[in-house]
Design an enzyme around this catalytic site. Structure first.
Site, PDB file in Angstrom:
ATOM      1  CE  LYS A   1      -2.112  -0.827   3.914  1.00  0.00           C
ATOM      2  NZ  LYS A   1      -1.400  -2.057   4.331  1.00  0.00           N
TER       3      LYS A   1
ATOM      4  NE  ARG B   1       7.003  -0.075   9.978  1.00  0.00           N
ATOM      5  CZ  ARG B   1       5.789  -0.064   9.413  1.00  0.00           C
ATOM      6  NH1 ARG B   1       5.596   0.541   8.247  1.00  0.00           N
ATOM      7  NH2 ARG B   1       4.771  -0.631  10.013  1.00  0.00           N
TER       8      ARG B   1
ATOM      9  NE  ARG C   1       7.711  -2.092   5.724  1.00  0.00           N
ATOM     10  CZ  ARG C   1       6.393  -1.985   5.909  1.00  0.00           C
ATOM     11  NH1 ARG C   1       5.607  -1.531   4.961  1.00  0.00           N
ATOM     12  NH2 ARG C   1       5.866  -2.358   7.055  1.00  0.00           N
TER      13      ARG C   1
ATOM     14  NE  ARG D   1       2.895  -4.588  11.288  1.00  0.00           N
ATOM     15  CZ  ARG D   1       3.797  -4.360  10.322  1.00  0.00           C
ATOM     16  NH1 ARG D   1       4.974  -4.945  10.371  1.00  0.00           N
ATOM     17  NH2 ARG D   1       3.523  -3.534   9.359  1.00  0.00           N
TER      18      ARG D   1
ATOM     19  NE  ARG E   1      -3.506  -1.036  10.459  1.00  0.00           N
ATOM     20  CZ  ARG E   1      -2.502  -0.416   9.829  1.00  0.00           C
ATOM     21  NH1 ARG E   1      -2.614   0.829   9.460  1.00  0.00           N
ATOM     22  NH2 ARG E   1      -1.389  -1.069   9.582  1.00  0.00           N
TER      23      ARG E   1
HETATM   24  P1  AMP Z   1       1.562   0.864   9.094  1.00  0.00           P
HETATM   25  O1  AMP Z   1       2.679   1.807   8.830  1.00  0.00           O
HETATM   26  O2  AMP Z   1       0.314   1.195   8.322  1.00  0.00           O
HETATM   27  O3  AMP Z   1       1.962  -0.578   8.952  1.00  0.00           O
HETATM   28  O4  AMP Z   1       1.177   1.064  10.634  1.00  0.00           O
HETATM   29  C1  AMP Z   1       2.094   0.761  11.661  1.00  0.00           C
HETATM   30  C2  AMP Z   1       1.376   0.633  12.990  1.00  0.00           C
HETATM   31  O5  AMP Z   1       0.752   1.876  13.333  1.00  0.00           O
HETATM   32  C3  AMP Z   1       0.241  -0.381  13.049  1.00  0.00           C
HETATM   33  O6  AMP Z   1       0.701  -1.704  13.250  1.00  0.00           O
HETATM   34  C4  AMP Z   1      -0.563   0.153  14.223  1.00  0.00           C
HETATM   35  O7  AMP Z   1       0.074  -0.115  15.453  1.00  0.00           O
HETATM   36  C5  AMP Z   1      -0.484   1.656  14.001  1.00  0.00           C
HETATM   37  N1  AMP Z   1      -1.582   2.133  13.120  1.00  0.00           N
HETATM   38  C6  AMP Z   1      -1.459   2.684  11.874  1.00  0.00           C
HETATM   39  N2  AMP Z   1      -2.657   2.993  11.364  1.00  0.00           N
HETATM   40  C7  AMP Z   1      -3.566   2.637  12.303  1.00  0.00           C
HETATM   41  C8  AMP Z   1      -4.983   2.673  12.372  1.00  0.00           C
HETATM   42  N3  AMP Z   1      -5.719   3.126  11.353  1.00  0.00           N
HETATM   43  N4  AMP Z   1      -5.573   2.204  13.497  1.00  0.00           N
HETATM   44  C9  AMP Z   1      -4.859   1.740  14.529  1.00  0.00           C
HETATM   45  N5  AMP Z   1      -3.524   1.651  14.537  1.00  0.00           N
HETATM   46  C10 AMP Z   1      -2.876   2.104  13.431  1.00  0.00           C
END
Ligand code: AMP
Length: 220
Positions: free
Chosen positions: A15, A162, A129, A173, A90
């Site tokens: 994404k 990360r 990544r 996740r 989410r």
């Molecule tokens: P991402 O970069 O999208 O993989 O997000 C990394 C982490 O940020 C996720 O595993 C969650 O802990 C938190 N996070 C990001 N977006 C959301 C969301 N919409 N709702 C809840 N937690 C989020």
């Protein structure tokens, strides 16, 4: 008409990588809630510390906090010509809150793109990544290597892995995604906004698949 897209898909579906390229092409902002939270986590205040612990464990930040973040971001004027929401909503609750927020702001969603890749592919993508510490650009050690190892092509920043891309957090996740986020597909199917995109291949092929969907929507 503004191009307001929502990207849904498992962690590691691509994404963020695809959003970065489309945002460059259409000059619209990428709204990655993960990136906003990572920036917040850099601050050593109470909120930053709380968010950092949740993210590193692979859990979700609560829906109300996320709604506040997204409402403030979508209220900024750079979103007037469009945006890509990457990683939000989410949960079904977040999707309901997003509908409310967009209603108040007078914005509509153009399409929800569901990015589909196999579990094997997403694990391979997440474990290789690397991301730029300064600008957030995404790389992959094999598939999308930077020109100079460890340095961002865009800004020269340092690339890092990360904490939540390490094996234990990855598994969690994916499990949480299947439990809490996958049901959103049904939510949006019922609203008639859903576009399925196969992103299991290499990046150029995945971009073509995304652009095909956009051109079918009349976006060039
Ligand atoms: P991402 O970069 O999208 O993989 O997000 C990394 C982490 O940020 C996720 O595993 C969650 O802990 C938190 N996070 C990001 N977006 C959301 C969301 N919409 N709702 C809840 N937690 C989020």
């Amino acid at each position: 008409m503004a191009l307001n897209l929502v990207f849904l898909g498992s962690p590691g579906a691509g994404k963020g990588t695809i959003a970065q390229r489309l945002c460059d092409k259409y000059s619209i902002p990428q709204i990655s809630t993960g990136q906003i939270l990572r920036e917040a986590a850099k601050k050593e205040d109470e909120f930053g510390k709380k968010v950092k612990a949740i993210m590193e464990s692979g859990d979700y930040v609560d829906d109300e906090t996320m709604a506040e973040i997204v409402k403030n971001r979508l209220n900024e004027s750079d979103t007037n010509n469009g945006f890509i929401l990457d990683g939000y909503p989410r949960t079904v609750k977040q999707a309901e809150l997003l509908d409310e927020i967009l209603g108040v702001l007078g914005k509509n969603i153009s399409a929800i793109m569901v990015m589909r890749a196999s579990e094997e592919t997403v694990i391979m993508r997440l474990s290789g990544r690397r991301q730029c510490k300064s600008c957030g650009r995404i790389y992959h050690i094999k598939n999308i290597p930077p020109k100079v190892e460890g340095k961002c092509d865009e800004c020269g920043g340092e690339l890092y892995q990360r904490e939540d891309d390490k094996p234990e957090a990855i598994k969690k996740r994916i499990r949480i995604y299947n439990e809490k986020t996958a049901p959103l597909v049904e939510y949006y199917k019922n609203k008639g906004l859903l576009k399925e995109v196969n992103v299991n291949g290499e990046l150029p092929e995945n971009m073509e698949n995304v652009e095909k969907v956009l051109s079918e929507m009349g976006v060039n």
